[in-house]
Enzyme design. Structure first.
Site, mmCIF file in Angstrom:
data_model
loop_
_atom_site.group_PDB
_atom_site.id
_atom_site.type_symbol
_atom_site.label_atom_id
_atom_site.label_comp_id
_atom_site.label_asym_id
_atom_site.label_seq_id
_atom_site.Cartn_x
_atom_site.Cartn_y
_atom_site.Cartn_z
ATOM 1 N N ASP A 284 -7.790 2.335 2.899
ATOM 2 C CA ASP A 284 -9.239 2.241 2.770
ATOM 3 C C ASP A 284 -9.751 3.610 2.287
ATOM 4 O OD1 ASP A 284 -11.849 1.396 2.768
ATOM 5 O OD2 ASP A 284 -11.781 0.493 4.757
HETATM 6 C C1 BGC Z 1 -14.766 -0.037 3.220
HETATM 7 C C2 BGC Z 1 -13.977 -1.065 2.444
HETATM 8 C C3 BGC Z 1 -14.295 -0.972 0.974
HETATM 9 C C4 BGC Z 1 -14.053 0.439 0.506
HETATM 10 C C5 BGC Z 1 -14.269 0.645 -0.979
HETATM 11 C C6 BGC Z 1 -14.713 1.333 2.605
HETATM 12 O O1 BGC Z 1 -15.633 2.193 3.192
HETATM 13 O O2 BGC Z 1 -14.278 -0.005 4.540
HETATM 14 O O3 BGC Z 1 -14.220 -2.345 2.941
HETATM 15 O O4 BGC Z 1 -13.526 -1.906 0.264
HETATM 16 O O5 BGC Z 1 -14.912 1.295 1.215
HETATM 17 O O6 BGC Z 1 -15.597 0.664 -1.320
#
Ligand code: BGC
Length: 760
Positions: A284
């Site tokens: 993530d």
């Molecule tokens: C979130 C994810 C997301 C990623 C990319 C993160 O902060 O937890 O769900 O896909 O950002 O934007």
């Protein structure tokens, strides 16, 4: 005859198997040859996924990212919007790098691309797998028409804690329903062939257990037994993997004391070895770097740990990019593991057809004609209406007549920029339909619609600011609260019926939007109480991204329609349901507690050794509270209709079964009301005695049935021993003989039941 079919099926199976083996062999040959040419730096570059940063159309070539791409330090980019920009950046990768390896382009396409569907929690309340799959395939078509080939969805985290803001992004509390939805979404995105220019690769997230954050506080610690993990939280991730999801995202939280991004048990032992996952794992956003704060080492250490645990791609943080070479020299990672990760990324690109045509998803004509089309909006409108849940309808206030005067009141009534809810990064909110607009569209000229804001989002301007940081602010009225209410009361006095549009703003749920009190905010609550006092017919149209505590509202407000955040067409869809052009049929996929103290409250709980006898409020030395009953306000599976349904007793095909037989459980469902309507018939099973304790009931099937007024239908469920399986004390997935209670009903509380004995 049967045998011939079997042989044909078998031969077909062999052929398709041979075909995919042949394809795999071709892919392997291609990638082997490519990887032979790659330097170590280039391999590590493939593992790097920066955000799109500063790129604007026409300037791509001069951006910082462009420099990195040219140096072979980028494997893909995400959240860059528009076919034209993506084309420009891809051109750099395929024309100005040594090996011309195309980039993969990802995005948070969570519930639609530009045509936004209801937030996932709302979508799940449709219990309509075809519709859900269709919404994902429309999202895939739109995203792929604009250059995107990879979406960070489905989010399949089971959540039993409505304080957690990201409960809005998932499918609720149930592992069975969550698994069906996970499959439908993956199929919708990926179709049958990832290399088609209208399908995209899914990324299942957030692996794993992210929804079990302690106290519902985002990113918080997760800790649970492996029994709970395997039986209650992991099934939807596994279902998505079984459905062929091409990638998976590691979660921010720790599991068993090790953050998921470096958790070998999760990423290698379970995901790859047990489940046979063939795709790639991405971290993530800065998930690798954050392990420094988790306290398991410096950036070099945590990056090495992530790679060795089985994480393949580093989102944003550049831990892999900046430390893996050093770690390799120092023997902290192996070349084999770098090769493995690199291969996984290249395989994804190969499967997406990017090596054949890096511009496969860049087509200016498609970008112009296939995004936010009338047809897609129509499906979004239908889908939104299916996601709404009618919670109360005293004296059949709803549906509203298309005549007279309606007072539409509340801070969510004219909030166009809030309709798409959380995570709608590609949306153009100027194209969304507010409730005010939607009511006007559906009501026609016979209805006089008056409007007043009635209150601010909350009484606290700083709270409002925090709850609208990403541009979905609900503007504040600076007059004293009572003055705003009085204005609304004056408008209400001129009406035949009040529609109060209240609840949460779009950004009160979603990432980093946890709440410790989950009510309708104070200022709106004051307004609601004043409106109820008028004694006029009143419908609460509730916007929310999470279950709220509605004990007072359930007791005092005549009608409540929960509309979540319905997406681009929210306003029209709400109009359709309020005026009865569509009969509501959504059913909750979470339990709605009376107060925060009851959390976690979920229908598939264990019995305990001292259960409270059914129908009781309190008994000393039983598992209960002094100050609140154990009941929810609304149970899992609950939702009303404008018509009524009755259930007959259950008929079982057998009461004694042995071995791998199939049991049929049927009921007759009758529409006893005066309108056509849909009912979600739910099947629950209780395994009465087990080697480990078993839940009091578990959802094992459901069907959405459409019945005309007065019509009856037999609804049957086929139950096999697969439906009885669970992970036992040795974490072995099997069923145990004994008594099973079969339950069928319109929600998890109000069910008919019958008993069966099943021996091995
Ligand atoms: C979130 C994810 C997301 C990623 C990319 C993160 O902060 O937890 O769900 O896909 O950002 O934007």
């Amino acid at each position: 005859m049967k045998r011939t079919i079997a042989i044909v099926v078998f031969t077909f199976g062999l052929l398709t198997n041979a075909f995919s083996q042949n394809n795999d062999a071709k892919m392997n040959t291609f990638i082997n040859a490519l990887m032979k040419k790659m330097t170590l730096e280039e391999k590590i570059g493939q593992l790097n996924l920066p955000g799109a940063g500063d790129i604007t159309t026409g300037q791509a070539a001069n951006s910082n990212i462009a420099k990195q791409i040219k140096e072979g330090k980028v494997g893909g980019l995400f959240n860059i919007k528009s076919e034209a920009k993506i084309y420009d950046v891809q051109k750099i990768a395929v024309e100005q790098t040594r090996l011309k390896i195309p980039l993969i382009f990802g995005m948070d396409v969570i519930h639609g691309y530009e045509t936004i569907f209801p937030i996932p929690l709302g979508l799940s309340c449709s219990w309509d797998m075809d519709l859900i799959q269709r919404s994902a395939s429309i999202a895939a078509r739109e995203a792929s028409a604009d250059g995107i080939c990879w979406v960070f969805s489905p989010m399949v985290d089971i959540a039993r804690d409505p304080r957690w803001g990201r409960i809005a992004e998932g499918s609720g509390e149930d592992p069975y329903l969550g698994s069906q939805i996970a499959k439908a979404m993956v199929k919708g995105y990926q179709g049958n062939d990832l290399s088609k220019n209208y399908t995209v690769m899914a990324c299942v997230k957030h692996y794993a257990l992210y929804g079990a954050a302690e106290a519902g506080r985002d990113y918080n610690t997760t800790d649970m037994s492996h029994l709970r993990m395997f039986n209650e939280y992991l099934p939807p991730y596994k279902a998505a993997v079984d459905a062929g999801a091409g990638s998976i995202m590691a979660s921010f939280n720790e599991v068993d004391g090790v953050p998921a991004s470096a958790n070998k048990f999760l990423l290698s032992d379970v995901l790859r070895k047990q489940w046979g996952f063939k795709g790639f794992v991405v971290s993530d956003y800065t998930g690798i770097n954050e392990m420094v704060s988790h306290g398991i080492g410096d950036l070099q250490t945590v990056s090495a740990r992530a790679l060795m645990a089985g994480l393949d791609m580093d989102m944003v943080g550049e831990g892999f990019l900046t430390t893996l070479q050093k770690s390799l020299k120092e023997g902290k990672v192996t070349l084999q593991q770098i090769d493995f990760a690199c291969r996984k990324i290249l395989e994804a690109k190969y499967k997406l057809g990017l090596f054949e045509d890096p511009y496969r998803y860049c087509n200016a004509e498609r970008a112009k004609t296939e995004i936010i089309t009338d047809a897609n909006r129509k499906t979004a409108r239908e889908t939104a209406a299916q996601s709404f849940v009618l919670l109360k309808n005293q004296n059949n206030i709803l549906p509203l007549k298309k005549s007279g005067t309606i007072a539409l009141i509340g801070p969510l009534a004219d909030a166009q920029n809030n309709m798409t809810g959380t995570w709608s990064v590609a949306a153009d909110n100027s194209k969304s339909i507010s409730l005010l607009q939607g009511l006007k569209n559906v009501a026609g000229s016979g209805v006089n619609i008056l409007y007043a804001k009635g209150s601010n989002l909350s009484g606290d301007s700083l709270f409002d600011e925090r709850a609208g940081m990403f541009g979905k602010l609900i503007s504040r009225d600076s007059r004293p609260a009572q003055e705003i209410i009085d204005e609304a009361l004056s408008v209400a006095s001129k009406s035949d019926v009040i529609v109060a549009a209240l609840g949460e703003s779009a950004e009160m749920t979603g990432e980093s939007s946890s709440r410790s009190i989950i009510n309708i905010p104070d200022a709106q609550e004051d307004l609601l109480k004043a409106l109820v006092k008028t004694g006029k017919p009143l419908v609460l149209v509730l916007f929310t991204g999470r279950p709220l505590t509605l004990k007072w509202e359930q007791g005092n407000v005549p009608a409540i329609l929960n509309v979540w955040f319905g997406g681009t067409e929210a306003g029209n869809a709400i109009g359709d349901v309020l005026f009865g052009d569509v009969t509501p049929s959504g059913k909750l996929t979470t339990t709605w507690p009376q107060n925060v103290g009851q959390i976690p409250l979920y229908y598939n709980h264990k019995n305990t050794g001292r259960p409270l006898p059914e129908g009781q409020w309190f008994q000393k030395f039983r598992s209960n509270y002094l100050d609140v009953s154990n009941d929810p306000v609304y149970p899992f599976g609950f939702g009303l209709s404008y018509t009524n349904f009755t259930y007959s007793d259950i008929k079982l095909s057998d009461s004694l079964l042995k071995g791998n037989k199939t049991l049929t459980a049927s009921i007759t469902l009758t529409n006893t009301g005066t309108r056509e309507g849909k009912e979600v018939v739910q099947l629950y099973i209780r395994d009465v005695v087990g080697s480990i304790t078993r839940p009091v009931k578990e959802l094992k099937g459901f069907q959405k049935i459409d019945l005309k007024a007065g019509e009856s239908k037999t609804v049957s469920f086929k139950i096999t021993t697969d439906d009885l399986k669970f992970y036992n004390g040795d974490l072995k997935y099997d069923w145990e003989p004994g008594q099973f209670i079969i339950m069928i009903g319109g929600n998890s509380r109000d069910v008919r039941d019958a008993s069966v004995n099943w021996t091995k």
